[in-house]
Design an enzyme around this catalytic site. Structure first.
Site, PDB file in Angstrom:
ATOM      1  N   ASP A   1      42.664  38.483  31.150  1.00 33.42           N
ATOM      2  CA  ASP A   1      43.807  39.313  30.757  1.00 33.42           C
ATOM      3  C   ASP A   1      44.509  38.787  29.513  1.00 33.42           C
ATOM      4  OD1 ASP A   1      43.256  40.948  32.852  1.00 33.42           O
ATOM      5  OD2 ASP A   1      45.119  40.603  33.955  1.00 33.42           O
TER       6      ASP A   1
ATOM      7  N   LYS B   1      39.739  38.699  46.762  1.00 37.70           N
ATOM      8  CA  LYS B   1      40.727  38.095  47.653  1.00 37.70           C
ATOM      9  C   LYS B   1      42.048  37.958  46.899  1.00 37.70           C
ATOM     10  CE  LYS B   1      38.467  37.449  51.419  1.00 37.70           C
ATOM     11  NZ  LYS B   1      38.888  38.088  52.662  1.00 37.70           N
TER      12      LYS B   1
ATOM     13  N   SER C   1      39.228  34.264  45.370  1.00 37.54           N
ATOM     14  CA  SER C   1      40.577  33.739  45.489  1.00 37.54           C
ATOM     15  C   SER C   1      41.035  32.960  44.256  1.00 37.54           C
ATOM     16  CB  SER C   1      40.669  32.884  46.759  1.00 37.54           C
ATOM     17  OG  SER C   1      41.996  32.620  47.073  1.00 37.54           O
TER      18      SER C   1
END
Length: 428
Positions: A325, A339, A314
């Site tokens: 990224d 999640k 999560s």
């Protein structure tokens, strides 16, 4: 995302087994007001919240208007009857993370800024496919952690009672209890059945632990983040500032076994490492994106490696995905839990509460990690036996060169430091 008096937005789609104070985050039950909701009004209040906020506009192919008619045509003689109907109503959505909590259950899932809880210290969820109760991760240094509970363990029995068909709220009711008492868990792990008797305790959690480490790559800052609680951001800021003052050459951020927590906390911490770029996009049922972005206030730009594993869930996946990224960090370890849903936790008029899935989140590159997780840049697998040795029996080896994942992180960051040509003073 912010905490308001009407809702608490969570990045973790899970339940932490603990007894936690309600008032310190400004979340107050309206049930103490002079007005007391009737049973039927409570049913309709839940229906209305789901109708306005649920992430899927088709309500997972359920005629939600017909559901309202069905349940409001019933007569209710007590709140308990209403609670039973609410649970039946929500079950039609087939979403284990949209769940109703009676007043006692609601108190037991609130997040407390003091970091104190009573319980065994595990975070659980329900597998969306199998409906089996599964451990996201044990919280470090808690009774469950010390007993040897691992991420991805399936809980098949609680005190001898089968968990088949049991939701997370029912599991919480059976597992929680007074400090000093015990609970028996039957665990399925890698095809083997294991028994655990765990003593409940009062636990004080500090989300951040850090140290300066002398390594072949030079002097490094090691930061372990256990969970994204309300005070995690402040502790992380203090850790980075202290390590910067010691002139470390780079950082290893350890998110292994971190089950997540508050969404805003993951965004706050990401901004300490990122000067620019998107951190996370949350997407509601209209397809509208709400982006959280860096604000140009990073505390350091030095090389960074992040350690992740299948217990990183999560909010951990939001942070690691953002750093990956944006090419701010290299991820080392194993695939994370997977999640990718956001919940809003709402107090209801009678003191009960509702957790409703309101959005899904994507990493900056647009990846939907729900059920898949974040893939590391450098994969370093550990067997269950290795993990138990490292985290339980031989803790002194954790975050040393005898820890295979940490050792690989040191190797990776050493190359990055060399490529940047940092000064010898910083490497000593």
């Amino acid at each position: 995302m912010v905490i308001t008096k009407s809702r608490l937005v969570l990045g973790a789609t899970a339940v932490t087994l603990s007894t936690i104070a309600v008032t310190s985050l400004g979340i107050h039950s309206r049930g103490q007001a002079l007005f007391k909701a009737s049973p039927k009004e409570t049913v309709d209040e839940v229906w209305q919240i789901v109708n306005r906020q649920y992430v899927d506009g088709t309500f997972n192919q359920v005629d939600w208007q017909a559901v309202r008619k069905e349940y409001l045509n019933k007569s209710y003689s007590s709140q308990q009857e209403a609670y039973k109907s609410i649970r039946e109503m929500l079950k039609k959505l087939d979403d284990p993370y949209t769940r109703f909590m009676d007043p006692e259950e609601f108190k037991n899932m609130q997040v407390d800024t003091s970091g104190e809880l009573t319980g065994i210290g595990i975070t659980i969820s329900q597998d969306e496919k199998t409906k089996q109760l599964v451990v996201i991760a044990p919280i470090e240094d808690t009774p469950a952690f010390k007993a040897g509970i691992l991420a991805k363990d399936e809980i098949t029995q609680i005190n001898g009672k089968s968990t088949k068909g049991m939701d997370t709220n029912q599991a919480v009711s059976l597992i929680r209890g007074e400090a000093g008492t015990t609970v028996n868990l039957t665990i399925q792990r890698s095809g083997q059945t294991k028994q655990f008797q765990i003593k409940r305790a009062r636990i004080e959690i500090h989300p951040v632990k850090y140290s300066q480490k002398q390594t072949p790559a030079g002097k490094l800052g090691y930061i372990r983040l256990n969970q994204f609680s309300a005070n995690a951001g402040k502790e992380m800021q203090n850790a980075i500032k202290d390590l910067e003052s010691k002139k470390v050459a780079g950082y290893i951020l350890d998110l292994r076994g971190n089950p997540g927590g508050l969404l805003f906390s993951s965004v706050e911490i990401a901004r300490m490492w990122l000067n620019s770029g998107t951190i996370v996009s949350t997407i509601d049922r209209q397809g509208e994106q709400e982006k959280e972005v860096a604000n140009g206030r990073a505390l350091t730009t030095k090389p960074l490696v992040v350690l992740v594993d299948k217990g990183s869930a999560s909010a951990s996946e939001i942070l690691s995905g953002a750093l990956q990224d944006n090419k701010r960090a290299t991820l080392v370890g194993t695939q994370t839990f997977g999640k990718g849903l956001v919940q809003s936790v709402r107090p209801l008029d009678d003191g009960s509460g509702l957790a409703v899935t309101i959005a899904k989140y994507h990493t900056p590159s647009g990846k939907d990690i729900n059920k898949h997780g974040v893939d590391p840049d450098v994969k370093v697998d550990l067997t269950d036996a290795q993990r138990q040795d490292l985290w339980l029996r031989e803790r002194d080896k954790l975050a040393t060169l005898a820890d295979p994942q940490f050792a690989k992180a040191v190797e990776v960051i050493g190359k990055q430091i060399a490529a940047r040509g940092l000064t010898s003073a910083e490497k000593n």
